[in-house]
Design a protein around this motif. Sequence first.
Motif, short mmCIF file in Angstrom:
data_model
loop_
_atom_site.label_atom_id
_atom_site.label_comp_id
_atom_site.label_asym_id
_atom_site.label_seq_id
_atom_site.Cartn_x
_atom_site.Cartn_y
_atom_site.Cartn_z
N LEU A 47 0.83 -1.20 0.00
CA LEU A 47 0.00 0.00 0.00
C LEU A 47 0.87 1.26 0.00
O LEU A 47 0.54 2.24 -0.68
CB LEU A 47 -0.94 0.00 1.20
N THR A 48 1.99 1.23 0.73
CA THR A 48 2.88 2.40 0.72
C THR A 48 3.44 2.64 -0.67
O THR A 48 3.60 3.79 -1.08
CB THR A 48 4.03 2.25 1.73
N TYR A 49 3.75 1.56 -1.39
CA TYR A 49 4.25 1.73 -2.76
C TYR A 49 3.18 2.33 -3.66
O TYR A 49 3.46 3.21 -4.46
CB TYR A 49 4.75 0.40 -3.33
N TRP A 79 11.04 6.73 -8.14
CA TRP A 79 10.58 7.78 -7.24
C TRP A 79 9.52 7.22 -6.29
O TRP A 79 9.48 7.58 -5.11
CB TRP A 79 10.00 8.94 -8.02
N ALA A 80 8.68 6.32 -6.77
CA ALA A 80 7.67 5.70 -5.91
C ALA A 80 8.34 4.86 -4.82
O ALA A 80 7.85 4.81 -3.69
CB ALA A 80 6.72 4.85 -6.74
N TRP A 81 9.46 4.21 -5.13
CA TRP A 81 10.20 3.45 -4.11
C TRP A 81 10.73 4.38 -3.04
O TRP A 81 10.72 4.05 -1.86
CB TRP A 81 11.35 2.68 -4.75
N LEU A 82 11.21 5.55 -3.46
CA LEU A 82 11.70 6.52 -2.47
C LEU A 82 10.58 6.99 -1.56
O LEU A 82 10.74 7.04 -0.33
CB LEU A 82 12.33 7.71 -3.19
N TYR A 83 9.44 7.33 -2.15
CA TYR A 83 8.31 7.75 -1.34
C TYR A 83 7.80 6.62 -0.45
O TYR A 83 7.41 6.85 0.70
CB TYR A 83 7.17 8.27 -2.21
N ALA A 84 7.79 5.40 -0.97
CA ALA A 84 7.34 4.26 -0.17
C ALA A 84 8.27 4.03 1.02
O ALA A 84 7.82 3.69 2.11
CB ALA A 84 7.27 3.01 -1.03
N GLY A 85 9.56 4.22 0.80
CA GLY A 85 10.50 4.09 1.91
C GLY A 85 10.26 5.11 3.00
O GLY A 85 10.42 4.83 4.19
#
Length: 115
Positions: A47-49, A79-85
């Motif tokens: 969900l975070t991703y 960029w989505a991986w960065l935001y998910a992290g």
Amino acid sequence: MVFYLFAALFAVGLVAALAASAVYWLRFGPKARETRRWLYATGCLLLTYLIGLALVSHDPYFDDNGVPEFIPWRFRWAWAWLYAGLLQFIVVPCGFGLREGLRFLARRKPPRAAQ
């Protein structure tokens, strides 16, 4: 370069949650409480991703020294991986808090009617 740490933490968290889910699934079966807990954690991480991907797709520009730069589709997943992290530290604890709160409300006895 430090912001890549968040993408790495997301990847490690997702792999660990998937591995724990698989181990508990094979060891105790799909109905076990631990299996469901790890699958819920995996779902929260996914969900975070999805939230990160939605954020990047909503505003696909970033500020490069005062000049707005467009993020092409082929780079949005990173960029989505960065935001998910970044988001995993908020979404996962809130997800487990919501889950336990709903379990508490479901176990609570209804108030007795006034007689």
